[in-house]
Design a protein around this motif. Structure first.
Motif, short mmCIF file in Angstrom:
data_model
loop_
_atom_site.label_atom_id
_atom_site.label_comp_id
_atom_site.label_asym_id
_atom_site.label_seq_id
_atom_site.Cartn_x
_atom_site.Cartn_y
_atom_site.Cartn_z
N ASP A 1 0.85 -1.18 0.00
CA ASP A 1 0.00 0.00 0.00
C ASP A 1 0.88 1.24 0.00
O ASP A 1 1.88 1.29 0.73
N LEU A 2 0.54 2.23 -0.81
CA LEU A 2 1.32 3.46 -0.83
C LEU A 2 1.19 4.14 0.52
O LEU A 2 0.09 4.43 0.98
N SER A 3 2.31 4.38 1.15
CA SER A 3 2.32 4.91 2.52
C SER A 3 2.39 6.43 2.50
O SER A 3 2.76 7.06 1.51
N ALA A 4 2.03 7.01 3.64
CA ALA A 4 2.00 8.47 3.74
C ALA A 4 3.39 9.08 3.63
O ALA A 4 3.55 10.20 3.14
N ASP A 5 4.43 8.36 4.07
CA ASP A 5 5.78 8.92 4.03
C ASP A 5 6.55 8.52 2.77
O ASP A 5 7.74 8.79 2.64
N ASN A 6 5.87 7.85 1.82
CA ASN A 6 6.45 7.59 0.50
C ASN A 6 7.72 6.75 0.53
O ASN A 6 8.63 6.96 -0.26
N ILE A 7 7.78 5.78 1.43
CA ILE A 7 8.97 4.93 1.48
C ILE A 7 8.58 3.56 2.03
O ILE A 7 7.70 3.46 2.90
N ILE A 8 9.18 2.51 1.48
CA ILE A 8 9.01 1.17 2.00
C ILE A 8 10.39 0.54 2.14
O ILE A 8 11.35 0.97 1.49
N LYS A 9 10.47 -0.51 2.96
CA LYS A 9 11.70 -1.27 3.07
C LYS A 9 11.41 -2.69 2.64
O LYS A 9 10.51 -3.35 3.17
N HIS A 10 12.19 -3.17 1.66
CA HIS A 10 11.96 -4.49 1.05
C HIS A 10 13.29 -5.21 0.92
O HIS A 10 14.31 -4.60 0.62
N ASN A 11 13.27 -6.52 1.14
CA ASN A 11 14.47 -7.33 0.98
C ASN A 11 14.75 -7.52 -0.51
O ASN A 11 14.28 -8.48 -1.12
N ILE A 12 15.49 -6.58 -1.08
CA ILE A 12 15.70 -6.55 -2.53
C ILE A 12 16.75 -7.58 -2.92
O ILE A 12 17.89 -7.53 -2.47
N LYS A 13 16.35 -8.50 -3.78
CA LYS A 13 17.28 -9.48 -4.34
C LYS A 13 17.04 -9.55 -5.85
O LYS A 13 15.91 -9.73 -6.28
N GLY A 14 18.09 -9.41 -6.61
CA GLY A 14 17.94 -9.44 -8.06
C GLY A 14 17.29 -8.17 -8.58
O GLY A 14 17.21 -7.15 -7.90
N ASN A 15 16.77 -8.24 -9.80
CA ASN A 15 16.12 -7.09 -10.43
C ASN A 15 14.62 -7.11 -10.17
O ASN A 15 13.99 -8.17 -10.14
N ILE A 16 14.05 -5.93 -10.01
CA ILE A 16 12.63 -5.81 -9.69
C ILE A 16 11.95 -4.91 -10.71
O ILE A 16 12.40 -3.78 -10.95
N SER A 17 10.88 -5.42 -11.32
CA SER A 17 10.07 -4.62 -12.23
C SER A 17 8.89 -4.03 -11.46
O SER A 17 8.27 -4.72 -10.64
N LEU A 18 8.58 -2.75 -11.70
CA LEU A 18 7.59 -2.04 -10.89
C LEU A 18 6.26 -1.84 -11.63
O LEU A 18 6.24 -1.49 -12.81
N TYR A 19 5.19 -2.06 -10.87
CA TYR A 19 3.83 -1.85 -11.37
C TYR A 19 3.02 -1.14 -10.31
O TYR A 19 3.35 -1.16 -9.13
N LEU A 20 1.93 -0.53 -10.75
CA LEU A 20 0.92 0.01 -9.84
C LEU A 20 -0.37 -0.79 -10.02
O LEU A 20 -0.72 -1.18 -11.14
N GLU A 21 -1.05 -1.03 -8.92
CA GLU A 21 -2.41 -1.57 -8.97
C GLU A 21 -3.35 -0.50 -8.43
O GLU A 21 -3.24 -0.10 -7.27
N ILE A 22 -4.24 0.00 -9.30
CA ILE A 22 -5.16 1.06 -8.92
C ILE A 22 -6.58 0.54 -9.11
O ILE A 22 -7.01 0.27 -10.24
N ASN A 23 -7.29 0.37 -7.99
CA ASN A 23 -8.66 -0.14 -8.04
C ASN A 23 -8.76 -1.42 -8.86
O ASN A 23 -9.68 -1.59 -9.68
N GLY A 24 -7.81 -2.32 -8.68
CA GLY A 24 -7.85 -3.61 -9.33
C GLY A 24 -7.27 -3.65 -10.73
O GLY A 24 -7.20 -4.71 -11.35
N THR A 25 -6.85 -2.51 -11.27
CA THR A 25 -6.26 -2.45 -12.61
C THR A 25 -4.75 -2.25 -12.49
O THR A 25 -4.28 -1.43 -11.68
N TYR A 26 -3.98 -2.99 -13.30
CA TYR A 26 -2.53 -2.93 -13.25
C TYR A 26 -1.98 -1.96 -14.29
O TYR A 26 -2.47 -1.90 -15.42
N TYR A 27 -0.93 -1.22 -13.88
CA TYR A 27 -0.25 -0.27 -14.78
C TYR A 27 1.25 -0.49 -14.66
O TYR A 27 1.78 -0.64 -13.56
N SER A 28 1.92 -0.49 -15.79
CA SER A 28 3.38 -0.64 -15.79
C SER A 28 4.05 0.71 -15.58
O SER A 28 3.68 1.70 -16.23
#
Length: 386
Positions: free
Chosen positions: A352-379
């Motif tokens: 979920d998009l947080s109020a402070d605009n930052i997340i911490k994730h265990n990043i391994k390898g390359n990550i492709s980013l998408y948004l899900e807005i009201n059930g619809t996916y956007y690249s």
């Protein structure tokens, strides 16, 4: 014979079941591999390199090198190991490593000026900071009247003071003025002596805020210039040799005591005594990350791969950057989730998009980013490269 026949049937049946299972596993792996190389890992994605991860990897390797040189190397007072800029981001610093048969204290001089005495030890890891830029510095070690002289070459670095008369801000000749330009896209920290000579340089761009203490810097850092957007900085604790000691997203206590407006540019600065009369041998400390991982939903990537393949491009403006395990973003959508699709994992992680605009994730390898807005996916047409 009947018993042998039963055994053969059991063996054959077991083999058939195993073969069928392997077929399903192979099909799944093949399908997963196919999806992981499908078009949602687009070759034309914008690649965002993770500069901080690269720095941390090199620093971890340097920790091991220093330990090995101290514990296993045959370095002596007359033939020490010297490493300039050991942690990559403090180029006017060095570390000198050697062993002595008995406990000895070492006097250190730089360019014919006595700096400090390193504590008694048999295993010496002596930090050296305060080297002149663009110079062949002479570092002299003295022990019981015996001297060892080391030549330390440094390159040229940005010494522009933008009209600041350094000596006007100093309490005495042993203090150094640390300066960072908060508005410059290549903001960094520099230290000068009372004559305005550059003696310290923290080669870490995009420092937006800082707090300067004895033996430590606490800085607000971001691999992308974030002064005019909503990218969340992270806080780094850094020692004089450039070793990053701790990381957190908490930015408290980063306002400096003195803020200067010089010729339309905002600077931070304070008098700081770079040297003490006596110092401890350098001690390698484990890096501490003070923030827990952000909660996410874990989705099997194969379950949404078709939707990701067909996802339209997100057309609004946004910013995203990875600093180590921290992903900062400037996305204005409401009721949206940021999706991290990893080539090396069967799962997609939804945040979920947080109020402070930052997340911490265990990043391994390359990550492709998408948004899900009201059930619809956007690249986002963006790949974070770790």
């Amino acid at each position: 014979m009947k018993e042998n026949g039963v055994n053969r049937v059991v063996i054959i049946s077991t083999f058939v079941v195993f073969a069928i299972a392997m077929i399903f596993v192979t099909q799944y792996v093949t399908s997963y591999s196919k999806n992981n190389n499908s078009k949602y890992f687009k070759s034309y994605n914008t690649i965002e390199n993770n500069e901080l991860t690269n720095i941390l990897k090199r620093q971890d390797a340097m920790d091991e090198r220093i330990k090995d040189a101290s514990e296993n190397g045959e370095y002596t007072f007359s033939n020490p190991c010297i490493i300039v800029n050991p942690y990559d981001i403090s180029p006017l610093s060095a570390v000198v490593i050697f062993n002595t048969k008995s406990f000895k204290s070492i006097n250190v001089s730089i360019n014919d000026k006595f700096i400090y005495t390193a504590e008694k030890s048999r295993k010496h890891i002596i930090p050296i900071y305060g080297l002149f830029a663009n110079s062949n510095n002479v570092v002299t070690l003295e022990m019981d009247g015996e001297e060892t002289t080391l030549d330390v070459k440094t390159s040229s670095y940005n010494f522009d003071t933008s009209g600041i008369k350094v000596k006007d801000y100093l309490d005495g000749k042993t203090h150094y003025f640390m300066v960072g330009n908060q508005l410059d896209k290549s903001s960094n920290i520099r230290g000068f002596d009372h004559n305005g000579n550059l003696l310290y340089y923290l080669d870490l761009d995009y420092i937006s805020s800082a707090r300067l203490y004895a033996d430590r810097f606490y800085v607000g850092y971001n691999a992308k210039y974030s002064h005019e957007n909503n990218l969340h900085d992270i806080r780094l604790e850094i020692d004089y040799l450039g070793k990053i000691l701790s990381i957190t997203k908490d930015l408290v206590d980063l306002d400096t005591e003195k803020n200067l407006d010089i010729n339309g540019s905002s600077f931070i600065g304070t008098p700081l005594n770079l040297y003490n009369n006596e110092i401890a041998n350098y001690s390698i400390k484990p890096r501490i990350d003070q923030t827990e991982y952000t909660n996410s939903e874990k989705i099997i990537t194969n379950d949404i791969s078709d939707s990701l393949d067909e996802a339209p491009v997100y057309e609004k403006e946004f910013q995203v950057v990875a600093n180590g395990e921290y992903i900062s973003y400037d996305i204005t959508e409401k009721n949206a989730r940021l999706l991290l699709v990893n080539k090396t994992s069967q799962y997609t992680f939804a945040y979920d998009l947080s109020a402070d605009n930052i997340i911490k994730h265990n990043i391994k390898g390359n990550i492709s980013l998408y948004l899900e807005i009201n059930g619809t996916y956007y690249s986002l047409l963006t790949t974070l490269k770790n």
